[in-house]
Scaffold this active site. Sequence first.
Site, short mmCIF file in Angstrom:
data_model
loop_
_atom_site.label_atom_id
_atom_site.label_comp_id
_atom_site.label_asym_id
_atom_site.label_seq_id
_atom_site.Cartn_x
_atom_site.Cartn_y
_atom_site.Cartn_z
N ARG A 101 0.82 -1.22 0.00
CA ARG A 101 0.00 0.00 0.00
C ARG A 101 0.85 1.27 0.00
O ARG A 101 0.50 2.25 0.66
CB ARG A 101 -0.95 0.03 1.22
CG ARG A 101 -2.04 -0.99 1.20
CD ARG A 101 -3.22 -0.52 0.37
NE ARG A 101 -4.18 -1.60 0.16
CZ ARG A 101 -5.23 -1.81 0.93
NH1 ARG A 101 -5.50 -1.01 1.92
NH2 ARG A 101 -6.02 -2.82 0.68
N ARG A 125 -3.96 6.49 0.55
CA ARG A 125 -4.55 7.68 1.18
C ARG A 125 -3.60 8.52 2.03
O ARG A 125 -3.92 9.65 2.36
CB ARG A 125 -5.76 7.26 2.02
CG ARG A 125 -6.98 7.00 1.16
CD ARG A 125 -8.15 6.58 2.02
NE ARG A 125 -7.84 5.36 2.75
CZ ARG A 125 -8.75 4.47 3.17
NH1 ARG A 125 -10.02 4.70 2.96
NH2 ARG A 125 -8.39 3.39 3.80
N ARG A 141 -8.28 10.89 -5.93
CA ARG A 141 -9.49 10.23 -5.44
C ARG A 141 -10.69 11.16 -5.32
O ARG A 141 -11.83 10.70 -5.26
CB ARG A 141 -9.21 9.54 -4.10
CG ARG A 141 -8.44 8.24 -4.23
CD ARG A 141 -9.32 7.06 -4.64
NE ARG A 141 -10.10 6.57 -3.50
CZ ARG A 141 -11.40 6.69 -3.37
NH1 ARG A 141 -12.10 7.27 -4.31
NH2 ARG A 141 -12.01 6.22 -2.31
N ASP A 192 -6.49 -3.56 -7.17
CA ASP A 192 -7.09 -4.13 -5.97
C ASP A 192 -7.34 -5.61 -6.23
O ASP A 192 -7.52 -6.01 -7.38
CB ASP A 192 -8.41 -3.41 -5.63
CG ASP A 192 -8.88 -3.77 -4.23
OD1 ASP A 192 -8.35 -3.20 -3.26
OD2 ASP A 192 -9.75 -4.64 -4.12
N TYR A 229 -14.48 -12.84 0.72
CA TYR A 229 -15.39 -11.74 0.36
C TYR A 229 -16.62 -12.28 -0.38
O TYR A 229 -17.74 -11.82 -0.15
CB TYR A 229 -14.67 -10.69 -0.48
CG TYR A 229 -13.63 -9.94 0.32
CD1 TYR A 229 -14.01 -9.05 1.33
CD2 TYR A 229 -12.27 -10.12 0.10
CE1 TYR A 229 -13.07 -8.38 2.08
CE2 TYR A 229 -11.31 -9.45 0.85
CZ TYR A 229 -11.71 -8.58 1.85
OH TYR A 229 -10.79 -7.92 2.60
O1 CP3 Z 1 0.20 -1.77 -2.37
C1 CP3 Z 1 -0.16 -0.95 -3.23
O2 CP3 Z 1 0.28 0.23 -3.27
C2 CP3 Z 1 -1.11 -1.40 -4.33
C3 CP3 Z 1 -2.48 -1.12 -4.05
C4 CP3 Z 1 -3.42 -2.13 -3.41
C5 CP3 Z 1 -4.76 -1.79 -3.16
N1 CP3 Z 1 -5.41 -2.92 -2.71
C6 CP3 Z 1 -5.40 -0.48 -3.42
C7 CP3 Z 1 -6.40 -0.04 -2.44
C8 CP3 Z 1 -3.24 -3.46 -3.04
C9 CP3 Z 1 -1.98 -4.33 -3.07
C10 CP3 Z 1 -4.51 -3.95 -2.59
C11 CP3 Z 1 -4.74 -5.35 -2.16
C12 CP3 Z 1 -5.92 -5.64 -1.33
N2 CP3 Z 1 -7.19 -5.15 -1.46
C13 CP3 Z 1 -5.94 -6.60 -0.29
C14 CP3 Z 1 -4.76 -7.43 0.13
C15 CP3 Z 1 -3.81 -6.65 0.97
C16 CP3 Z 1 -4.31 -6.35 2.36
O3 CP3 Z 1 -4.49 -5.15 2.63
O4 CP3 Z 1 -4.49 -7.28 3.11
C17 CP3 Z 1 -7.25 -6.64 0.24
C18 CP3 Z 1 -7.71 -7.50 1.39
C19 CP3 Z 1 -8.02 -5.72 -0.52
C20 CP3 Z 1 -9.47 -5.41 -0.38
C21 CP3 Z 1 -9.61 -3.98 0.04
N3 CP3 Z 1 -9.59 -2.91 -0.82
C22 CP3 Z 1 -9.72 -3.48 1.36
C23 CP3 Z 1 -9.80 -4.30 2.63
C24 CP3 Z 1 -9.74 -2.06 1.27
C25 CP3 Z 1 -9.78 -1.03 2.39
C26 CP3 Z 1 -11.06 -0.32 2.56
C27 CP3 Z 1 -10.84 1.02 3.28
O5 CP3 Z 1 -11.41 2.03 2.84
O6 CP3 Z 1 -10.08 1.05 4.27
C28 CP3 Z 1 -9.64 -1.74 -0.11
C29 CP3 Z 1 -9.58 -0.38 -0.67
C30 CP3 Z 1 -8.24 0.02 -1.19
N4 CP3 Z 1 -7.55 -0.72 -2.10
C31 CP3 Z 1 -7.53 1.23 -0.92
C32 CP3 Z 1 -6.39 1.20 -1.72
C33 CP3 Z 1 -5.33 2.27 -1.83
C34 CP3 Z 1 -7.93 2.34 0.06
C35 CP3 Z 1 -9.19 3.03 -0.19
C36 CP3 Z 1 -9.28 4.05 -1.31
O7 CP3 Z 1 -8.30 4.66 -1.79
O8 CP3 Z 1 -10.42 4.24 -1.72
#
Ligand code: CP3
Length: 342
Positions: free
Chosen positions: A23, A27, A36, A72, A148
């Site tokens: 990540r 944000r 965003r 994602d 999920y």
């Molecule tokens: O690492 C990176 O920079 C690449 C970006 C990345 C995202 N998702 C973008 C994202 C990666 C590697 C993921 C993987 C991902 N997504 C996982 C596995 C890694 C982990 O965190 O365990 C999982 C479980 C997801 C599913 C997911 N997507 C979740 C649980 C969330 C968080 C929701 C929240 O708002 O807190 C997301 C949203 C997400 N995916 C964000 C980002 C940057 C943050 C929210 C946004 O920008 O809108």
Amino acid sequence: MTSLFVRACERGEVERTPVWFMRQAGRYQPEYRRVRERLRLLDICERPDVCTEVTLLPVRQLQVDAAILFSDITVPLRAVGIGLDIVENVGPVVAEPLRSASDLERLRTLVPEEDEPYVAAAVRQIVAELGDVPLIGFAGGPFTLASYLVEGGPSRSYRRLKGLMWQDPQLFRALMERLADMTLRHLVAQAEAGAAALQIFDSWIGCLSPADYRRHVLPVMQGLFRRLEALHVPRIYFGVETAGLLEAMAESGADVIGVDWRVEIRTAADRIGPELAIQGNLDPALLLAPEDEIAQAAKAIVGAMGGRRGHIFNLGHGVLPETPPDALRRLVEIVRQESLHA
Ligand code: CP3
């Protein structure tokens, strides 16, 4: 010349420990938040130009040793038509969860060139702009994707998913195999477009007992990693709270195991054995702590791994949104200095 990051994944000679952060685009960055404001997360993933811009942000700002595709784990699910939304501060929410044999039909075969051409397009554009910095492609692990799909969203207990696993192991296995095929196709498309390494995020496998992991998940992962072998790129396997699963994960066929902070990295490295590289494992919450606390913890990790080939420095999970960007910049500096092999 093979990049420092890939050499570390292959347990080759390195002049210092490579570092990148899960990540690392997100944000905590004002520039990301600005993007965003006009685009939803999944829209960024579908637009190669914006995806490239966001993927490159941390590479330029932090001087990390690898980029990770901004995407994602839910992208391929949506690409085959699963109704799914990412709800802010919640996570992925599935409109109609999969719970029966007939629901399985909704998970059709992913054809990356048709269903998600923007993924390979973004990888090609990013690789062209990155120069010598390697790009990591990624996908969700079948178990984590299934969590999920079956639960309908994030879960604490995973009772529906486990219920399915124990009540109808054949249906559970069929679901896992379908998801493994999706993950395989999604990863092959990224490697063929130029990704230098692949990471499977199986974030939630830590909810399983070692026995259940070995019986219901490991065989699927072994099949998946075997099929990825022909791509000849390092394969990283990451999960959270996996201290009970390390020996089993080491049998998956991955080249690198990613661990969180709940296990000592040296202990974890010894348990996965000398044949595999390890990635981790600073607590991401530490980046909100005083500077010297961060430095001490980072030095302890680098010190503990001193002399062992195959360490990639990372956090134990993703960067938290509250993280000051300067703390990450300083952390990169510390890892570089501490790990320099004179
Ligand atoms: O690492 C990176 O920079 C690449 C970006 C990345 C995202 N998702 C973008 C994202 C990666 C590697 C993921 C993987 C991902 N997504 C996982 C596995 C890694 C982990 O965190 O365990 C999982 C479980 C997801 C599913 C997911 N997507 C979740 C649980 C969330 C968080 C929701 C929240 O708002 O807190 C997301 C949203 C997400 N995916 C964000 C980002 C940057 C943050 C929210 C946004 O920008 O809108």
